[in-house]
Design an enzyme around this catalytic site. Structure first.
Site, mmCIF file in Angstrom:
data_model
loop_
_atom_site.group_PDB
_atom_site.id
_atom_site.type_symbol
_atom_site.label_atom_id
_atom_site.label_comp_id
_atom_site.label_asym_id
_atom_site.label_seq_id
_atom_site.Cartn_x
_atom_site.Cartn_y
_atom_site.Cartn_z
ATOM 1 N N LYS A 83 2.621 2.379 5.583
ATOM 2 C CA LYS A 83 3.735 3.164 5.037
ATOM 3 C C LYS A 83 4.526 3.902 6.112
ATOM 4 O O LYS A 83 5.731 4.095 5.988
ATOM 5 C CB LYS A 83 3.206 4.164 4.002
ATOM 6 C CG LYS A 83 2.596 3.504 2.764
ATOM 7 C CD LYS A 83 3.653 2.931 1.849
ATOM 8 C CE LYS A 83 3.054 2.162 0.681
ATOM 9 N NZ LYS A 83 4.079 1.495 -0.143
ATOM 10 N N GLU A 105 9.064 9.516 -3.569
ATOM 11 C CA GLU A 105 8.099 9.353 -4.649
ATOM 12 C C GLU A 105 6.785 8.910 -4.035
ATOM 13 O O GLU A 105 6.768 8.383 -2.922
ATOM 14 C CB GLU A 105 8.591 8.280 -5.624
ATOM 15 C CG GLU A 105 8.298 6.824 -5.211
ATOM 16 C CD GLU A 105 9.036 6.362 -3.959
ATOM 17 O OE1 GLU A 105 10.020 7.022 -3.572
ATOM 18 O OE2 GLU A 105 8.630 5.344 -3.364
ATOM 19 N N SER A 376 -3.332 -3.793 4.827
ATOM 20 C CA SER A 376 -2.254 -2.796 4.786
ATOM 21 C C SER A 376 -2.731 -1.357 4.928
ATOM 22 O O SER A 376 -1.957 -0.480 5.294
ATOM 23 C CB SER A 376 -1.449 -2.954 3.494
ATOM 24 O OG SER A 376 -2.302 -2.833 2.374
HETATM 25 C C1 LIG Z 1 -2.605 0.637 1.679
HETATM 26 C C2 LIG Z 1 -1.501 0.210 0.766
HETATM 27 N N1 LIG Z 1 -1.225 -1.091 0.630
HETATM 28 C C3 LIG Z 1 -0.260 -1.525 -0.182
HETATM 29 C C4 LIG Z 1 0.478 -0.663 -0.949
HETATM 30 C C5 LIG Z 1 1.492 -1.235 -1.890
HETATM 31 O O1 LIG Z 1 2.823 -1.055 -1.514
HETATM 32 P P1 LIG Z 1 3.702 -2.261 -0.989
HETATM 33 O O2 LIG Z 1 3.576 -3.378 -1.974
HETATM 34 O O3 LIG Z 1 5.074 -1.701 -0.932
HETATM 35 O O4 LIG Z 1 3.200 -2.651 0.341
HETATM 36 C C6 LIG Z 1 0.248 0.724 -0.833
HETATM 37 C C7 LIG Z 1 1.027 1.699 -1.619
HETATM 38 O O5 LIG Z 1 0.760 2.873 -1.695
HETATM 39 C C8 LIG Z 1 -0.776 1.161 0.041
HETATM 40 O O6 LIG Z 1 -1.055 2.474 0.177
#
Ligand SMILES: Cc1ncc(COP(=O)(O)O)c(C=O)c1O
Lengths: 395, 260
Positions: A83, A105, A376
């Protein structure tokens, strides 16, 4: 100016915001190639966020699943998730555009935390809207944000989760548009947000391109990423979109089943089974009832728990460039444990969905011999959820 | 009666319009007929009936709560059109709703349902001119007015573009922000009224709740005054609702008539 991806995207917002969107687009075009801006962006990504992140060869997983598996370690970014790549970019952009206040948000609190970090560092008044239900579920992240000087508002309207937090952030922006930048957390919302967030997150895919070449001498057969709004997915996919031999898998939250009740879906798989509609400023695929009322979504992971998805992902799915798929709550939880045990890495529950899909699909051969998973985020934030579940609690 | 005819009628008397908003089906579907009649008895010239959406981003807490009550009481687009059709009124009716409900029903069907139920105008707060082509074309073909909003932030160029596409009346948003009753009239209102140069009637909304405010807005040049949240607050209170709605409508219309 094109504001759409095929039939998706656009700017479905109140008139009050149209000039702000134009100003944002203008600001972005002005600064995105500006040497001074890029120098500062580079500095923050490197010394504040800790980039570049490693591309880690997961030898134990690879052995078990019979394919070479790499993890892109976004869990090692400051704050514990991808993020921050986006909040650094948008935070700097807001500063260059002369804004003094940022609103955002947040669902799980990851984007809120990443916003709080850059907000504190760049000296913004920072306000984060978070569904009252999520505030309850994610006390640690709420405290982290407060520590960094961010004002956190618990949103009591609607389903009291992420979609309602976005509604409230939009209402704030409508009211304070002159001095405020809305720092949206994923590749969703009205144009130019899906493009801007994608571009700032593309640092992930750009690094992977070089790293995998260095390690393997070729591009991967598949890239797998979890998909809520779709920012970590677009970030790792985008630099590979033109590399037609690389398969792209967007793994959504299958929740507790791919069904819906009257007001709620048991999952968050808008890309896989949603229908075309307009939500939060964009035409995209959404979870809705037969009248067009938005359905609440569900997932074990708050970060994937959203009724919409970025318009560019909907477009790439329509033209067959990416494959939407899903993993359910139980599969994600199993993957969470397996990665912890086998590699000594505790993944976020969101990222666990991407891992779970690879664990399911590796055998069929559909992923090929060289797979990159976007890890992620890290799982520390989820320990309380997992502990509660194991005590027999409910999600 | 359609919107242009209503404004011609009022213009002939040198009078500005009171445009009243309530959310259809709030708190129940049965209540709406009585509410609308009370507003008209009090002096409402045009009635806007909200078709509630689950995620009303342009609305403040008052109308959000009204939408929630109506949805909980079972309001949906099918019932909305049935309800509107059953109303025994001879003022123009305007549908106010969010774009996804129109999109999902199918634009053509939605507009035809409006005509069939006696609605002569549509307001979509999350549909700027740029995204309105399909709906605007369908409205023009069927002689339904598509009413656009103009905000204090809207540039001169955008105003020109909006005026080219709008019909019925222009909805001037008196302040930046969401819907909701306020105690004062924003200074931006008179500026905005003088910036928008057109023969299409100009109605001002967002925040107006008293006869005094209504008078001021008309003195600044408004052809219509739009009031929503102040009526919805009365409905939410549940006390003596129709009598108080009628009294507030009368206060507002009296304010409008006092303006010179
Ligand atoms: C670790 C992590 N992965 C994925 C996401 C999902 O978001 P996005 O699909 O925008 O990557 C989030 C959202 O809070 C997250 O914290």
């Amino acid at each position: 100016m094109t504001t759409s991806y095929g039939k998706y995207g656009g700017q479905f917002v109140p008139e009050i915001l149209m000039p702000a969107l134009a100003e944002l687009e203008e600001g972005y075009q002005r600064y995105k190639d500006d040497p001074e801006f890029l120098k500062e962006l580079d500095f923050y990504l490197k010394d504040f966020a800790g980039r570049e992140t490693p591309l880690y060869f997961a030898k134990n997983l690879s052995k078990k699943y019979g394919t070479r598996i790499y993890l892109k370690r976004e869990d090692l970014v400051h704050g514990g998730a991808h993020k921050l790549n986006n909040t650094i970019g948008q935070g700097l952009l807001a500063k260059y555009m002369g804004k003094t206040r940022i609103v955002a948000e947040t669902g799980a609190g990851q984007h809120g935390t990443a916003t709080a970090m850059i907000g504190a560092n760049l000296g913004f008044d920072t306000v984060v809207y978070m569904g009252a239900k999520d505030v309850e579920r994610q006390l640690m992240n709420v405290y982290r944000m407060k520590l960094m000087g961010t004002v956190v508002h618990a949103v009591e309207s609607g389903s009291k989760t992420l979609k309602d937090a976005i509604n409230e952030a939009l209402r704030d922006w409508v009211t304070n548009v002159e001095n405020t930048h809305y720092l949206i957390g994923s590749v969703v919302g009205p144009h130019p947000y899906p493009m801007i967030v994608r571009d700032f997150q593309s640092v992930i895919g750009n690094e992977v391109k070089e790293q995998i070449m260095e390690k393997e001498g070729r591009y991967p057969d598949s890239i797998v990423a979890c998909t809520g709004g779709g920012s970590n997915a677009m970030g790792i996919f985008y630099p590979f979109v033109e590399e037609k031999d690389v398969k792209l898998f967007a793994v959504e939250a299958g929740g507790s089943g791919m069904a819906t009740t009257e007001h709620a879906a048991l999952h968050s798989a808008s890309l896989s089974v949603g229908e075309e509609g307009v939500l939060h400023g964009a035409r995209t695929r959404i979870l809705q009832d037969k009248y067009g009322q938005i359905l609440e979504s569900h997932s074990i992971s708050a970060g994937l728990d959203y009724s919409g998805v970025g318009p560019e992902l909907a477009y790439l799915a329509d033209i067959g460039r990416l494959t939407p798929c899903h993993a359910n709550d139980d599969e994600a939880l199993e993957a969470f444990h397996e990665l912890s045990r086998m590699e000594g890495i505790i993944p976020a529950l969101e990222s666990s969905h991407a891992l779970a899909y690879v664990m399911k699909a590796a055998q069929s051969g559909e992923l090929g011999n060289l797979v990159v998973i976007n890890l992620s985020g890290r799982g520390d934030k989820d320990l309380e959820t997992v502990i509660n579940l194991e005590k027999g609690g409910k999600l | 009666m359609n919107i242009p005819d209503k404004f011609s009628e009022l213009r002939a008397r040198d009078e500005s319009a009171l445009i009243a908003y309530v959310c259809a089906g709030d708190p129940t579907q049965d209540a709406t007929e009585g509410i609308v009649q009370a507003l008209i008895r009090g002096g409402a010239d045009i009635v806007e009936l909200g078709l509630p959406f689950s995620d009303p981003v342009a609305d403040g807490p008052t109308i959000q709560a009204a939408s929630g009550r109506a949805l909980s009481a079972g309001m949906n687009p099918d019932r909305y059109f049935e309800l509107v059709k059953s109303l025994d009124v001879d003022v123009p009716l305007v549908c106010m709703t969010y774009y996804n409900l129109i999109f999902k029903r199918g634009i053509e069907k939605f507009v035809l349902d409006c005509i069939d139920s006696g609605i002569s105008g549509i307001i979509v707060p999350d549909l700027p001119v740029e995204e309105s082509e399909e709906l605007a074309e369908c409205c023009t073909r069927n002689d339904v007015d598509l009413i656009f909003l103009i905000a204090p932030t809207t540039s001169v160029d955008r105003i020109d573009m909006i005026l080219e596409h709008g019909s019925g009346f222009m909805y001037l948003v008196s302040r930046v922000g969401v819907t909701g009753a306020r105690s004062d009239v924003a200074e931006s209102t008179s500026k905005l009224l003088s910036r928008v140069k057109t023969d299409i009637p100009k109605a001002v909304g967002f925040g107006i709740s008293t006869g005094k405010q209504a008078k001021e807005v008309v003195e600044d040049g408004a052809d219509g005054v739009i009031v929503g949240s102040a009526f919805v607050d009365i409905i939410a209170s549940g006390k003596d609702v129709n009598a108080r709605l009628e009294a507030l409508a009368k206060e507002l219309k009296d304010g409008i008539l006092l303006a010179k």
